[in-house]
Scaffold this active site. Structure first.
Site, PDB file in Angstrom:
ATOM      1  N   LYS A  43      -9.669  28.021  37.873  1.00 29.78           N
ATOM      2  CA  LYS A  43      -8.725  27.026  38.380  1.00 29.78           C
ATOM      3  C   LYS A  43      -8.169  27.448  39.734  1.00 29.78           C
ATOM      4  O   LYS A  43      -7.566  28.520  39.864  1.00 29.78           O
ATOM      5  CB  LYS A  43      -7.566  26.851  37.390  1.00 29.78           C
ATOM      6  CG  LYS A  43      -7.970  26.066  36.156  1.00 29.78           C
ATOM      7  CD  LYS A  43      -6.888  26.121  35.111  1.00 29.78           C
ATOM      8  CE  LYS A  43      -6.029  24.890  35.111  1.00 29.78           C
ATOM      9  NZ  LYS A  43      -5.009  24.953  34.045  1.00 29.78           N
TER      10      LYS A  43
HETATM   11  C1  E4P Z   1      -3.845  22.272  32.261  1.00 23.86           C
HETATM   12  O1  E4P Z   1      -4.869  22.595  32.777  1.00 23.86           O
HETATM   13  C2  E4P Z   1      -2.558  22.194  32.957  1.00 23.86           C
HETATM   14  O2  E4P Z   1      -2.253  23.404  33.556  1.00 23.86           O
HETATM   15  C3  E4P Z   1      -1.467  21.721  32.017  1.00 23.86           C
HETATM   16  O3  E4P Z   1      -1.940  20.592  31.311  1.00 23.86           O
HETATM   17  C4  E4P Z   1      -0.146  21.438  32.694  1.00 23.86           C
HETATM   18  O4  E4P Z   1       0.748  20.839  31.787  1.00 23.86           O
HETATM   19  P1  E4P Z   1       2.319  20.711  32.033  1.00 23.86           P
HETATM   20  O5  E4P Z   1       2.552  19.708  33.116  1.00 23.86           O
HETATM   21  O6  E4P Z   1       2.871  20.252  30.733  1.00 23.86           O
HETATM   22  O7  E4P Z   1       2.813  22.069  32.452  1.00 23.86           O
END
Ligand code: E4P
Length: 287
Positions: free
Chosen positions: A113
Site C-alpha cells: 500500500k
Molecule cells: C483499508 O485498506 C483501509 O486502510 C481501511 O479500510 C480504512 O478504514 P477507516 O477509514 O475506517 O480507517
C-alpha cells in the site's frame, strides 16, 4: 461457503490474525486481508505491550508487523494481503519504494500500500516496473483513481488495486458510495488493469451496495463481516436501493485515462489527513 453468484472478492480489514481465523470459520471463505498502521497499532499484542509501558524499537515494530502479516498469509495462502508503507508528508518516493520492496519480500502474496499522493504514485509506478503488486490507498477522488490507472499502465490485472475510502467521505457529509460508482464507470473505458477495492466500510449498507455496484473487492471490518455472515451472505439484486440519507452526492466527471499521471489534479485534504493519522499511530508504537 462462498455463494456461487458472488463475483466480488471479500477481504477482512484488520490487524489481528485471530479475527482472520474467526471470519474464515464464520463465512467459510476469505479472499484476502488489508492492514494499515492504525490497524496494526490496535493489534491486541501491540496494545498490551504499550499498556505495560514497553514501546517498540524501529526494528522491533517492523518485525512485529512482519510476523502479523506472515501469520495472516498462512491463514489465507491463496489470497492477497495488503501491507502499508510508513509515509508521512515528508517521506520521499525512494524511501516508500525501499520499504515497499522489503515488505514485499515478507510473504508471497503481498500487495504493497502506497498513498494516492504524488510521492506514493511515483513509488507505485516504479514498484510496478519492478514486478511488485500495489494497493493505492487513501483515494478520495476520481482524479486520484485516474492517476493510479495512468501511473500503473502496463500492469496486469491482479497487480494493482485502488482503495477508495467510503466511510471517511461519509464522515464529512459526502456520499462515499458515489465514488465507487463513479470510478467503476470511469474505468469501463480502460483495460481493466486496476481493480476497485472498496475500503473504509462502516456499515452493512456500504458492503451490500458495493456488491451491487460490482466492486472487484471489498474490505470490511470484522463486525461488518460477522453481520453479513449472520444475515446468510446476501447478495443484493437489482432491486436493492442504498439509502444515502442526507449525504451530498458526488457527481460523475468525464475524465480521460490516457494523460501522463502527473497531469491529474490529485490533491485531496483527506489523503493528507490520512497520512498524518497513519504516521501518528505508527510513531506512537515506537520508543
Ligand atoms: C483499508 O485498506 C483501509 O486502510 C481501511 O479500510 C480504512 O478504514 P477507516 O477509514 O475506517 O480507517
Amino acid at each position: 461457503m462462498r455463494p456461487a453468484n458472488l463475483k466480488t472478492r471479500i477481504f477482512l480489514d484488520g490487524g489481528n490474525p485471530d479475527e482472520t481465523k474467526q471470519v474464515i470459520a464464520l463465512l467459510g471463505f476469505l479472499d484476502g486481508q488489508t492492514t494499515n498502521p492504525t490497524l496494526i497499532s490496535r493489534n491486541p499484542e501491540a496494545k498490551a505491550r504499550l499498556k505495560r509501558g514497553e514501546r517498540f524499537s524501529g526494528k522491533e515494530v517492523l518485525n512485529f508487523y512482519r510476523q502479523v502479516v506472515q501469520e495472516i498469509s498462512r491463514l489465507i495462502p491463496d489470497g492477497s494481503i495488503s501491507i502499508e508503507v510508513y509515509a508521512d508528508l515528508s517521506t520521499s518516493a525512494e524511501e516508500m519504494l525501499r520499504q515497499g520492496k522489503e515488505m514485499f519480500s515478507w510473504i508471497p502474496n503481498a500487495h504493497i500500500k502506497f498513498p494516492s499522493s504524488r510521492e506514493g504514485l511515483k513509488s507505485a509506478q516504479k514498484a510496478i516496473k519492478e514486478k511488485m503488486r500495489v494497493n493505492m490507498t487513501l483515494c478520495f477522488s476520481q482524479e486520484q483513481a485516474a492517476a493510479v490507472y495512468a501511473a500503473t499502465f502496463g500492469a496486469k490485472k491482479g497487480e494493482v488495486f485502488v482503495s477508495p475510502f467510503i466511510g471517511r467521505l461519509d464522515d464529512r457529509g459526502e456520499n462515499g458510495m458515489d465514488l465507487i460508482s463513479n470510478i467503476t464507470r470511469m474505468y469501463q473505458k480502460g483495460d481493466g488493469h486496476v481493480e476497485v477495492l472498496t475500503a473504509s466500510v462502516r456499515k452493512i449498507g456500504h458492503l451490500l451496495y458495493a456488491l451491487k455496484l460490482g466492486s472487484d473487492i471489498i474490505t470490511a471490518p470484522f463486525e461488518i463481516l460477522k453481520e453479513w455472515g449472520r444475515m446468510g451472505l446476501p447478495i443484493p439484486d437489482k432491486n436493492y436501493a442504498y439509502d444515502s440519507g442526507n449525504l451530498h452526492p458526488l457527481p460523475f466527471k468525464e475524465i480521460e485515462l490516457t494523460k501522463p499521471w502527473e497531469e491529474y489534479d490529485i490533491g485531496h485534504e483527506l489523503t493528507v489527513k490520512g497520512m498524518e493519522q497513519f504516521s501518528k499511530d505508527w510513531n506512537a508504537l515506537i520508543k
